[in-house]
Write a protein that holds these residues in place. Structure first.
Motif, PDB file in Angstrom:
ATOM      1  N   PRO A 299      17.068  20.700   3.871  1.00  0.00           N
ATOM      2  CA  PRO A 299      16.321  21.370   2.804  1.00  0.00           C
ATOM      3  C   PRO A 299      16.151  20.470   1.583  1.00  0.00           C
ATOM      4  N   GLY A 300      14.940  20.452   1.037  1.00  0.00           N
ATOM      5  CA  GLY A 300      14.673  19.687  -0.177  1.00  0.00           C
ATOM      6  C   GLY A 300      14.396  18.219   0.043  1.00  0.00           C
ATOM      7  N   THR A 301      14.372  17.772   1.302  1.00  0.00           N
ATOM      8  CA  THR A 301      14.124  16.356   1.572  1.00  0.00           C
ATOM      9  C   THR A 301      12.715  16.152   2.105  1.00  0.00           C
ATOM     10  N   THR A 302      12.226  14.930   1.982  1.00  0.00           N
ATOM     11  CA  THR A 302      10.945  14.546   2.579  1.00  0.00           C
ATOM     12  C   THR A 302      11.214  13.354   3.493  1.00  0.00           C
ATOM     13  N   PRO A 303      11.651  13.616   4.736  1.00  0.00           N
ATOM     14  CA  PRO A 303      12.021  12.519   5.624  1.00  0.00           C
ATOM     15  C   PRO A 303      10.797  11.791   6.155  1.00  0.00           C
ATOM     16  N   LEU A 304      10.956  10.517   6.465  1.00  0.00           N
ATOM     17  CA  LEU A 304       9.881   9.728   7.047  1.00  0.00           C
ATOM     18  C   LEU A 304      10.335   9.176   8.383  1.00  0.00           C
ATOM     19  N   TRP A 305       9.374   8.671   9.137  1.00  0.00           N
ATOM     20  CA  TRP A 305       9.648   8.151  10.451  1.00  0.00           C
ATOM     21  C   TRP A 305      10.062   6.679  10.363  1.00  0.00           C
ATOM     22  N   PRO A 306      10.654   6.136  11.416  1.00  0.00           N
ATOM     23  CA  PRO A 306      11.015   4.712  11.406  1.00  0.00           C
ATOM     24  C   PRO A 306       9.804   3.802  11.232  1.00  0.00           C
ATOM     25  N   SER A 307       8.639   4.221  11.706  1.00  0.00           N
ATOM     26  CA  SER A 307       7.419   3.427  11.570  1.00  0.00           C
ATOM     27  C   SER A 307       6.315   4.356  11.072  1.00  0.00           C
ATOM     28  N   VAL A 308       5.745   4.023   9.902  1.00  0.00           N
ATOM     29  CA  VAL A 308       4.827   4.933   9.221  1.00  0.00           C
ATOM     30  C   VAL A 308       3.409   4.368   9.206  1.00  0.00           C
ATOM     31  N   LEU A 309       2.448   5.268   9.443  1.00  0.00           N
ATOM     32  CA  LEU A 309       1.027   4.957   9.351  1.00  0.00           C
ATOM     33  C   LEU A 309       0.473   5.648   8.113  1.00  0.00           C
ATOM     34  N   VAL A 310      -0.204   4.888   7.248  1.00  0.00           N
ATOM     35  CA  VAL A 310      -0.821   5.440   6.040  1.00  0.00           C
ATOM     36  C   VAL A 310      -2.325   5.510   6.242  1.00  0.00           C
ATOM     37  N   LYS A 311      -2.888   6.704   5.987  1.00  0.00           N
ATOM     38  CA  LYS A 311      -4.340   6.879   6.085  1.00  0.00           C
ATOM     39  C   LYS A 311      -4.862   7.387   4.741  1.00  0.00           C
ATOM     40  N   ALA A 312      -5.914   6.721   4.231  1.00  0.00           N
ATOM     41  CA  ALA A 312      -6.515   7.096   2.953  1.00  0.00           C
ATOM     42  C   ALA A 312      -7.997   7.338   3.150  1.00  0.00           C
ATOM     43  N   LEU A 313      -8.504   8.380   2.493  1.00  0.00           N
ATOM     44  CA  LEU A 313      -9.930   8.689   2.537  1.00  0.00           C
ATOM     45  C   LEU A 313     -10.593   8.308   1.226  1.00  0.00           C
ATOM     46  N   PHE A 314     -11.761   7.652   1.339  1.00  0.00           N
ATOM     47  CA  PHE A 314     -12.586   7.269   0.188  1.00  0.00           C
ATOM     48  C   PHE A 314     -13.975   7.875   0.364  1.00  0.00           C
ATOM     49  N   ASP A 315     -14.753   7.873  -0.715  1.00  0.00           N
ATOM     50  CA  ASP A 315     -16.152   8.275  -0.602  1.00  0.00           C
ATOM     51  C   ASP A 315     -16.846   7.429   0.462  1.00  0.00           C
TER      52      ASP A 315
ATOM     53  N   GLY B 189      -4.963   4.243  -7.028  1.00  0.00           N
ATOM     54  CA  GLY B 189      -5.561   3.450  -8.094  1.00  0.00           C
ATOM     55  C   GLY B 189      -6.883   2.832  -7.696  1.00  0.00           C
ATOM     56  N   ALA B 190      -7.065   2.627  -6.399  1.00  0.00           N
ATOM     57  CA  ALA B 190      -8.321   2.053  -5.899  1.00  0.00           C
ATOM     58  C   ALA B 190      -9.362   3.129  -5.606  1.00  0.00           C
ATOM     59  N   GLY B 191      -9.032   4.396  -5.878  1.00  0.00           N
ATOM     60  CA  GLY B 191     -10.019   5.462  -5.730  1.00  0.00           C
ATOM     61  C   GLY B 191      -9.865   6.345  -4.517  1.00  0.00           C
ATOM     62  N   ALA B 192      -8.729   6.289  -3.816  1.00  0.00           N
ATOM     63  CA  ALA B 192      -8.541   7.148  -2.644  1.00  0.00           C
ATOM     64  C   ALA B 192      -8.609   8.621  -3.038  1.00  0.00           C
ATOM     65  N   LEU B 193      -9.299   9.398  -2.234  1.00  0.00           N
ATOM     66  CA  LEU B 193      -9.425  10.835  -2.479  1.00  0.00           C
ATOM     67  C   LEU B 193      -8.228  11.606  -1.944  1.00  0.00           C
ATOM     68  N   SER B 194      -7.656  11.100  -0.869  1.00  0.00           N
ATOM     69  CA  SER B 194      -6.465  11.728  -0.291  1.00  0.00           C
ATOM     70  C   SER B 194      -5.718  10.698   0.532  1.00  0.00           C
ATOM     71  N   ILE B 195      -4.422  10.941   0.714  1.00  0.00           N
ATOM     72  CA  ILE B 195      -3.569  10.031   1.487  1.00  0.00           C
ATOM     73  C   ILE B 195      -2.668  10.873   2.373  1.00  0.00           C
ATOM     74  N   THR B 196      -2.555  10.484   3.638  1.00  0.00           N
ATOM     75  CA  THR B 196      -1.630  11.146   4.547  1.00  0.00           C
ATOM     76  C   THR B 196      -0.731  10.105   5.192  1.00  0.00           C
ATOM     77  N   LEU B 197       0.494  10.521   5.506  1.00  0.00           N
ATOM     78  CA  LEU B 197       1.450   9.678   6.223  1.00  0.00           C
ATOM     79  C   LEU B 197       1.646  10.260   7.613  1.00  0.00           C
ATOM     80  N   GLU B 198       1.646   9.387   8.629  1.00  0.00           N
ATOM     81  CA  GLU B 198       1.808   9.825  10.005  1.00  0.00           C
ATOM     82  C   GLU B 198       2.846   8.972  10.714  1.00  0.00           C
ATOM     83  N   ASP B 199       3.357   9.526  11.807  1.00  0.00           N
ATOM     84  CA  ASP B 199       4.273   8.798  12.671  1.00  0.00           C
ATOM     85  C   ASP B 199       3.477   7.753  13.441  1.00  0.00           C
TER      86      ASP B 199
END
Length: 303
Positions: free
Chosen positions: A45-61, A24-34
């Motif tokens: 199968p069919g799941t999207t598991p996440l790590w116990p501690s997640v890092l969010v990275k977003a790219l803007f112009d 909503g703030a204009g991010a062009l892409s977002i990735t989640l990392e361990d």
């Protein structure tokens, strides 16, 4: 083009509200990392598991204003927000950035995996009498398989020590084609690389041409595979699919032929070995850095 990157550590919190606010703030892409060192090795199968501690990275112009971004984020998701870290990123081929640390690597006594155009320093080559180094030029593209992972290293070491002269080979889950190409360069007569990922098929064909073995290597998806039993089957995948594919892979190996299985954690190897003992005489399990390889010789008939 350059970008403005925003990084935030959300810990064990649900990252979805943060993702929505970032978009909503204009991010062009977002990735989640361990954020720590907690790999998710075999998701269901069919799941999207996440790590116990997640890092969010977003790219803007690149010209986006961090003050404006922060205000927009707080207006959509009042908080509390973790600390926001902004950094300017120069334009680079990001999907290939990790390859900058890829250097020639030796497996066994003579097999070298090399990035295109590189060769090991003369002093690092083996000096065993009558031993000619075998060089494989590799560009994995976007497919898995460079030899850097212990499971691939275990398979390459097995190939380096095997008698491959005039043998036929299947590389099941070929990724970059590294195992099939290594087998051919070490003396195998022909190989078939199969994978569920079309990108792997492309990478394998490209690497086969790069190493002048394209006329000996067929490549296809698993759905397209039609083949007779061969002398050697290599499957560097994961424990769960290896268990499920037991009878399928066994049927691809001639009596007296070899199977080489990896992609296994050390504590998974005994179960996989016991499962494949119905069709193969299993050799002692090989372990490297917490990962394992199971190999064996095909019996005349299953137990």
């Amino acid at each position: 083009m350059p970008f403005l990157q925003l990084t935030l550590a959300v810990g064990s919190a649900d990252p979805e509200p943060f993702e929505d606010a970032l978009l909503g703030a204009g991010a062009l892409s977002i990735t989640l990392e361990d954020a720590a060192d907690n790999p998710v090795l075999e998701p269901a199968p069919g799941t999207t598991p996440l790590w116990p501690s997640v890092l969010v990275k977003a790219l803007f112009d690149a010209d986006a204003d961090p003050v404006v971004i922060e205000a927009l984020l707080l207006s959509q998701l009042p908080g509390p927000w973790p600390p926001l870290h902004f950094a300017q990123l120069e334009d680079r081929p990001w999907e290939r950035e990790w390859l900058k640390d890829f250097r020639p690597m030796r497996f066994g006594k003579r097999l070298w995996i090399c990035p295109d155009g590189q060769r090991p320093a003369a002093e690092s080559e083996p000096h065993t009498a009558n031993l000619t180094p075998c060089f494989i030029d590799l560009d994995p593209g976007l497919a898995f398989g460079t030899g850097t992972h212990p499971t691939t290293a275990l398979c390459l070491t097995w190939l380096d020590g095997a008698d491959l002269h005039d043998k036929t080979v299947i590389d099941y889950g070929c990724g970059s084609g590294i195992l099939a190409i290594a087998a051919l360069k070490l003396g195998a007569k022909s190989a078939l690389g199969v994978d569920i990922d079309p990108q792997a098929v492309i990478a394998t064909r490209d690497n086969a041409a790069r190493n002048a073995v394209a006329n000996q290597l067929d490549v296809c998806t698993v759905a397209e595979m039609r083949t007779e039993p061969v002398d050697i089957v290599l499957a560097n995948i994961l424990a769960e699919p290896l268990m499920a594919l037991g009878s399928t892979l066994a049927a691809l190996v001639k009596p007296g032929g070899s199977i080489v299985l990896s992609g296994l954690l050390a504590d998974q190897a005994a179960q996989v070995a016991a499962h494949y003992a119905a069709w193969f005489d299993i050799a002692p399990i090989s372990v490297h850095d917490g990962w394992a390889r199971v190999d064996g010789l095909r019996k005349d008939r299953a137990c």
